[in-house]
Structures are given as structure tokens and as C-alpha cells.
Design a protein around this motif. Sequence first.
Motif, PDB file in Angstrom:
ATOM      1  N   PRO A 241      98.576  -9.322  92.182  1.00 54.00           N
ATOM      2  CA  PRO A 241      98.057 -10.530  92.360  1.00 54.00           C
ATOM      3  C   PRO A 241      96.531 -10.435  92.811  1.00 54.00           C
ATOM      4  N   ASN A 242      96.240  -9.212  93.543  1.00 47.20           N
ATOM      5  CA  ASN A 242      94.866  -9.157  94.253  1.00 47.20           C
ATOM      6  C   ASN A 242      93.675  -8.527  93.358  1.00 47.20           C
ATOM      7  N   GLY A 243      93.845  -8.694  92.019  1.00 47.73           N
ATOM      8  CA  GLY A 243      92.874  -8.214  91.244  1.00 47.73           C
ATOM      9  C   GLY A 243      93.424  -8.192  89.766  1.00 47.73           C
ATOM     10  N   ALA A 244      92.905  -7.500  88.612  1.00 50.10           N
ATOM     11  CA  ALA A 244      93.367  -7.646  87.362  1.00 50.10           C
ATOM     12  C   ALA A 244      93.133  -6.303  86.987  1.00 50.10           C
ATOM     13  N   ARG A 245      94.324  -5.385  87.090  1.00 49.23           N
ATOM     14  CA  ARG A 245      94.118  -3.964  86.644  1.00 49.23           C
ATOM     15  C   ARG A 245      93.789  -3.827  85.287  1.00 49.23           C
TER      16      ARG A 245
ATOM     17  N   LEU B 202      97.997 -13.616  84.355  1.00 47.77           N
ATOM     18  CA  LEU B 202      98.058 -12.644  85.578  1.00 47.77           C
ATOM     19  C   LEU B 202      99.367 -12.634  86.262  1.00 47.77           C
ATOM     20  N   LEU B 203      99.910 -11.446  86.568  1.00 45.06           N
ATOM     21  CA  LEU B 203     101.089 -11.252  87.193  1.00 45.06           C
ATOM     22  C   LEU B 203     101.114 -11.625  88.612  1.00 45.06           C
ATOM     23  N   GLY B 204     101.029 -12.839  89.006  1.00 43.28           N
ATOM     24  CA  GLY B 204     100.791 -13.178  90.566  1.00 43.28           C
ATOM     25  C   GLY B 204     100.559 -14.708  90.336  1.00 43.28           C
ATOM     26  N   PRO B 205     101.074 -15.474  91.672  1.00 41.01           N
ATOM     27  CA  PRO B 205     100.920 -14.613  92.977  1.00 41.01           C
ATOM     28  C   PRO B 205     102.490 -14.247  93.422  1.00 41.01           C
ATOM     29  N   THR B 206     102.574 -13.529  94.372  1.00 39.85           N
ATOM     30  CA  THR B 206     103.696 -13.223  94.917  1.00 39.85           C
ATOM     31  C   THR B 206     104.138 -14.030  95.874  1.00 39.85           C
ATOM     32  N   ILE B 207     105.081 -14.879  95.844  1.00 41.70           N
ATOM     33  CA  ILE B 207     105.402 -15.916  96.917  1.00 41.70           C
ATOM     34  C   ILE B 207     106.820 -15.736  97.342  1.00 41.70           C
TER      35      ILE B 207
ATOM     36  N   VAL C 228      94.514  -8.876  99.885  1.00 41.20           N
ATOM     37  CA  VAL C 228      95.969  -9.001  99.581  1.00 41.20           C
ATOM     38  C   VAL C 228      96.526 -10.304 100.156  1.00 41.20           C
ATOM     39  N   GLY C 229      98.171 -10.320  99.702  1.00 38.18           N
ATOM     40  CA  GLY C 229      98.605 -11.727 100.108  1.00 38.18           C
ATOM     41  C   GLY C 229      98.651 -12.195 101.538  1.00 38.18           C
TER      42      GLY C 229
ATOM     43  N   GLU D 172     101.950  -8.078 100.224  1.00 39.70           N
ATOM     44  CA  GLU D 172     101.563  -8.889  99.209  1.00 39.70           C
ATOM     45  C   GLU D 172     102.195 -10.399  99.133  1.00 39.70           C
ATOM     46  N   CYS D 173     102.878 -10.767 100.007  1.00 38.27           N
ATOM     47  CA  CYS D 173     103.566 -12.069 100.154  1.00 38.27           C
ATOM     48  C   CYS D 173     102.436 -12.952 101.340  1.00 38.27           C
ATOM     49  N   TYR D 174     102.576 -14.209 101.321  1.00 40.42           N
ATOM     50  CA  TYR D 174     101.451 -15.030 102.056  1.00 40.42           C
ATOM     51  C   TYR D 174     101.934 -15.258 103.372  1.00 40.42           C
ATOM     52  N   SER D 175     103.454 -15.543 103.592  1.00 38.95           N
ATOM     53  CA  SER D 175     103.701 -16.027 105.131  1.00 38.95           C
ATOM     54  C   SER D 175     105.261 -16.111 105.157  1.00 38.95           C
ATOM     55  N   GLU D 176     105.718 -16.044 106.377  1.00 41.42           N
ATOM     56  CA  GLU D 176     107.257 -16.296 106.853  1.00 41.42           C
ATOM     57  C   GLU D 176     107.491 -17.731 106.646  1.00 41.42           C
ATOM     58  N   ASP D 177     106.744 -18.586 106.359  1.00 42.41           N
ATOM     59  CA  ASP D 177     106.836 -20.049 106.201  1.00 42.41           C
ATOM     60  C   ASP D 177     106.836 -20.565 104.940  1.00 42.41           C
ATOM     61  N   PRO D 178     107.650 -21.463 104.393  1.00 40.59           N
ATOM     62  CA  PRO D 178     107.848 -21.813 103.146  1.00 40.59           C
ATOM     63  C   PRO D 178     106.598 -22.766 102.635  1.00 40.59           C
ATOM     64  N   VAL D 179     106.335 -23.832 103.714  1.00 41.65           N
ATOM     65  CA  VAL D 179     105.537 -24.790 103.413  1.00 41.65           C
ATOM     66  C   VAL D 179     103.967 -23.932 103.307  1.00 41.65           C
TER      67      VAL D 179
END
Length: 818
Positions: free
Chosen positions: A45-49, A97-102, A65-66, A115-122
Motif C-alpha cells: 500500500p505504500n506505492g504501486a509496484r 491498488l492492494l491497500g490499505p492494510t488496516i 509505510v502504514g 504496514e498497519c496504522y495503529s493499535e486503535d480501531p477508531v
Amino acid sequence: MPNLDDLIDRMTLEEQVSLLSGEDFWSLPAIERLSIGKLRVTDGPNGARGGGSLIGGVKSAAFPVGIAIGATWNPALVAEIGAALADEVKSKGAHVLLGPTINIQRTVTNGRNFECYSEDPVLTAELASGYVKGLQQKGISAVAKHFAGNESEIARTSNSSVIDERSLREVYLLPFERAVKDAGLWGIMTAYNKVNGTFASEHEWLITEVLRGDWGFDGVVMSDWFGSHSTVETVNAGLDLEMPGPTRDRGEKLVEAVKAGKVLPETIRERVRAILMVMERTGALGSCEPFAERADDRPEHRALIRKAGAEAAVLLKNEDALPLSGKETIAIIGPNAKTAQIMGGGSAQLNPHYRVSPYDGFAAALGEENLTYAEGCTNFRFQPLLKTPLEVSYFDNDALSGEPVFTTTEDEAELIWIGNVAEGKVAPDHFSARLVGDYIPRETATHQVGLVSAGLSRLYVNGELVADAWTNWTRGRTYFEEGCDEVVGNVDLVAGEPAEIVVEYATRPSSALGLSAIRVGISVPLGEEAIEEAAAIAAKTDVALVFAGRSGEWDTEGSDLESIALPGRQDALVAAVARANPKTIVVLQTGGPVEMPWIDDVAGLLSAWYPGQEAGNAIADVLLGKAEPGGRLAQTFPAKWSDNPAHSQDPRVYPGKDGEVEYREGVFIGYRHYDRHGIEPLFPFGFGLSYTTFRLGEPVVEAENFDAEATATVSLTVENTGNRRGSTVVQLYVCPRDSGGQRPQKELKAFAKVVLAPGESGTVRLALSPRDFAHFDAEAKGWRIAAGDYDIKIGESSDRVQTIATLTKATDGGLMPL
């Protein structure tokens, strides 16, 4: 818009089924008779390969990156990144695009934590929605992944994530739900793992009942690559697309299943309609443009990556050390100083247009003549890649016998084979290869030679067997768990004398992903004298900058970390430099938290993550005060790995046992866990320092009819009380009282990033909906607001919040819509 149902009516069953699996690794087949074009996808998700291998290929822009995006706490910026990524996807001739990784950062050791954003769902949900909106507004489909329960890379293709429904709904599914409902998501990718005993790719409850039924999703659901394991079960569960192609479980098998009555024709129509819908939305449906990939190095994307990298940087400690004036004498030290660590490993990696190291960034800003440098120690996981011309000969058998059927030349000793191998002259799952080249040593010393392979391999130097990953090959933690761990051998070499390198390789049966690979590395180990040299250099300068951390070898898909200690001798390096120079500033580049035994001894600490191809420029901008350190932690940094919520003496909790990983902590992940157990983290969720100061004004809470409507709005003024332009993040937490320990002490429900000039004030308005006060009642199968008191707390990090109001729900609310 064409009438999709009429188009489906005109298709034969075979044509309909052809659209439900890939034609090749990155595209679906066209149906020329009906003028239906090809739908093409590309990894993110941090580009388009683009359509190349995991290494090499057409160059692309590498974005942060995420976890770096998570640290920005800025959905608007993420939407801007999404829009830029849409341009990147178009330059690679793709539509998806195969993203985002959530996925949620359940552990601090997950190889894909970066690759993930956070420990928090909101927080994850808000950022994911921004990414999806930015991408899809330009006609490129996002594919949110991995649905669901993929929070570890250990045995991910076979383990079952055991998660109760309440935790699923409140934590792990929430970002996907919001991406569908708030951003109109067009694509979802199922996870490799099982969820409560059923593979995610054939999980009817997840795909049909929840995703399509409860949330109203009308896009395409695709498998992860080789993540589909059945014909009838996946189609009936709701999986539209099997990837990659050529098909393994569909095609003629699916046609026969329909004819046998195991899959209804109406079900096939539903799956095809989802594919055609995304094709229509992205312009692929009637497109007949020839496939082409371009390496578009856009100046505006360079600027955005640099800006985002600085905004993601989190200043964790500053004892009057930063920003630098630029007039100091500076020592640039550490294994990440001259190596640009710009991204994590695995399917997210790409071939960047360029890489700017921290040393490069400072040299551009201050002049190389004003810098001194020492490596100090290494932090590689594998021996540094052998880069020398190699002749590669391929054999259409696994015994290196007969004459080669194809010969080519490679510039470095890492090859990853997926799909087409040797221009199709050998079967991808049954071939052998011999690599031959010369290595010219720079020094006379004992060299370490490392060999890793997904398949069997052995390495000879000057005719002597030095590394054997053939005789007793054992599956390890490399190449998505398809490869062995590195085998290292020693060989004495003389400076300037060419050494002949011969590597032999043969395929072996793949466990899941159909991947073959080999990698050779070589180095001379650094000793204690390297740390002593770094300390000596640091003692002679005004400021010592230590660039430490990990790399994409450690933070990678397919392999969890075994600890969160800094690899190699980096802790010893930081300690030695800090003793030599009291103004030592550490810049960390990692995909997650690390333990810091030296934290009390350094004057400054910046977490810079993997910020993309402009890494060194963005880091220099922040340290020199040209940019604000705009980041706030999106994941708690524990003092030690054992403090993490998934750490347990029972392996069923992590990393898994007997094919199961039990999420026993339930909804108490991240900061919720530290609150519940009274554990003081090293740095709390939401924390980050600025180069200026802020004052939060008296909040005003509007909730006159809260008992009936369960809504509220909080308004407050934020003032920049310092002498620099800067940013802060106002964070609002809802805290249910007297829940009997069944609910977290506090949960992030709203936030706003504020950027203000010196002396400037701004107003923040944070709205709360009924869902922000609700919990999921698993027994009743719905969201419910329990009667009781709810404290509203405001602050600038999770550990520094104050109660601004208490709202009372006098009666227990009924079930809310899903």
C-alpha cells in the motif's frame, strides 16, 4: 453506465466463470467478444509496484509505510497520499491498488506491524477512510486488507484466529466497517488465516452476513494470493475473485459445480456482477488500452513524500537538544546513517526511484565537509547482499542435469521466482539453476557468507562448499515462511584476489504460495573497535546523531520478530556514544516499538519509521527545524516486550499452538491493556513532543438531549503559546463508569490535528455519535448503550487527559442497527 445485468445475460457460463479468477499474477482475462477489457491490480500500500517481481522491476515512488501514516493522525494528508497513489497506479497500467492494510497492531512483534496504522480501531478507521477516498475519487479501487484476524505472520496460512464476536465487532472489524460505510470502499481482500476455525476466504458469516448484509458492501471480495483453498465453499461463502491466476480451484471445476447443482447460477451472477461493478467504476470495463508501465518520477510526489515523512516523525525526548541550528559540528553515526531504510519487506516493497539516506539528507543541507561519520556496528538480519555480475543457467529439471535451457545475467545474488520463470522455458515449480560469478574482496580477512533459499541450495567459494542449505534444508522464517533461515559459513579471502562464487539451486514443493527464491550475502564482521571509533568521533563534535533501528529484513511480511530489542550491538553503540557526548540524539527507524535501555542517557529521541524514498531529507528537515515533528504515537511503546497485551506464558495466546491463536485479551489491546493492568509504558499512545507549546481552552459540551439521542459535541479553543509554528493532536476519550471491568477505562472516539502559527488560536469541534457510547452485545447480536455515566476526557496523549464532562444515560438503550 452499462446495464451490467444485460451484459451478464450475454455471457456463457464459461465466460462468467472466467472472470472469477485471475488470468495471471496481476490481471483478469478480457472477454473480447463482449468488449470487456482486462482488470489489472498492483501491490501496495505504500506505492504501486506494478507487474514486476518483489525485487527489481519498473521504478516507483515509495511513500511512507502504514505505521508512519498512522503517526500523522491526519486523515486529510492520508487522502492526499491516496490521490497521489492513484496516479502511481495509473502509471503502472493498473486499476486496483492492494491497500490499505488496516489490521490492528495487536502485538509489537508482528512482522507486518509496519504496514498497519495503529493499535486503535477508531484511529485506523479514520485514516483508512481518508486513504480510500483519496484513491477512489480518482477512479482507482482500494482493496482493504486483510479481512480479518491477520495480526501475526507466524503460520498465517494455516492458523485460526480465535476471536469472540464482541472483540471482532469493536476492534478488528471496525476499520473495515468504516471504510465501507464512510468511504464507499470498492474492494476487500480476505486474510490467509482461519477465523474461528474457517478460512477467511470461505467464511460466509464474515463475507456475506457481516460485510454484505450488515454493512451493505457492493464491491469485490478477492482472496489473498494463493489464499483460496476450495471451489464450492469459497464461491458460496461470497468470495468473488480467486487470485492469482491461472486458476487452481475455479475454471472448469466451477463450471462442473454449477452443472452439478452445488453452486447456483444466481450465485455466479452475483459474483460476476461484483467484478463488473468494480471494472465499471475504474474504467476497465470497456478499456482496450495496451498494457504499459511507466516510471513516472513526479516532483509533486517527491514533495508530498518529504512532507508526509516529516509529519510522521515523532519527537519522543528533547532535553534542549533540538532543533539543531545547523552551525554545530555533527557526527553522523550508526548502521542506518548511510543506508536509507525507506520501507518494510514483503509484498509492500518496490523498486524506488531513489533512496535518500540520513547522511545524504544532512550532506545536502549542511555540506558533507561539515559531517563526520562512523558506522559503529551493523544491524542486518542477513549478510549484506552480494552484488556482482552473475551468469544464471536454468535447467528444466531439479537435478542441474543436461544442458541449460536458458541463460541470463543478473547484477546481484537475490532472485525471487513467481509465475513465469526463465521466460517460460521451465516449470515454475520444477527447475534448477546455477549461478556463477566472481567476488573481489576489499580486505584480507575471514568473510561470512550467508545463504537463504525457498528451495534447496548450496554455495561454493573457489570450489569449496561453504554454505549448505540443501542436505538438511529446514523451513524457517524467510520468504513468507517458504524459505529456510540463513545458513552462514566462513571463508578466508585475500584483498583484490577474485574468488569464484558458484551457487546451485533446485525447487522443492511449496507449502502454500508457489514461490521459489535464493539469496547470497557476504561481509566482514565489525568488532569492538568500530564502537570505540564511533565514540571517539562523537567526543570531538558538538552533536552526535545515532541512526539506529531495523530494516525491511526484520520488519517484513512472513516473519514475526523474536524480540523488540535493537538488533546487533546497537544498544552498546548508543550507550558508548552517549557516554562520549552528552548531546547525543538517537533517530530510530523501525516498524514498531523497541526496548531502550539507554533512554535516560540521551538528550533527544526521534522515531522516524520508514518514511519513503525521501527518508533522509525528511529526517534532516525535522532535526534542523525546517519542519515540525508532526507525529504522535499510534502504537504504545512498552518498556519491555513482556508488557505487551499479547505476551503470555501460554503459547495459545501468542504465537499460537495446535493451529490456533486465542485473542484472550478481548477488547483490551494497546493502551486499554496498559490502563487495565496499571502498566506504565515507555511512551504512551498518542504521545509526541512539538517544537512549540499549546494551551487547550475550556471545553464546551453540547449534549442537552443525551439520554434520548446519545449524541454530543465538544468545542474548545487551542492556542499556540510558543514562538514557532507547530501542530498538536486533540484527543477525545469516552470513559464508561462502573462497567464492572467489562469495558476499557477509556476509548479514543474522536480527534483533531491542529496546525497553528505562534500566538494563533483555533477552534476544534469533535462530534460524538451513539456508536461512540455503545458496546457490542454479542448475546443480543447488536450495539447497545448501557445505562450509566460516561466521562468525556480531553488531552494530548492517552495518559494526559482530564475529565471535561460526565454524561448520563438514565435508561438502557435498545439495540442499534448493525
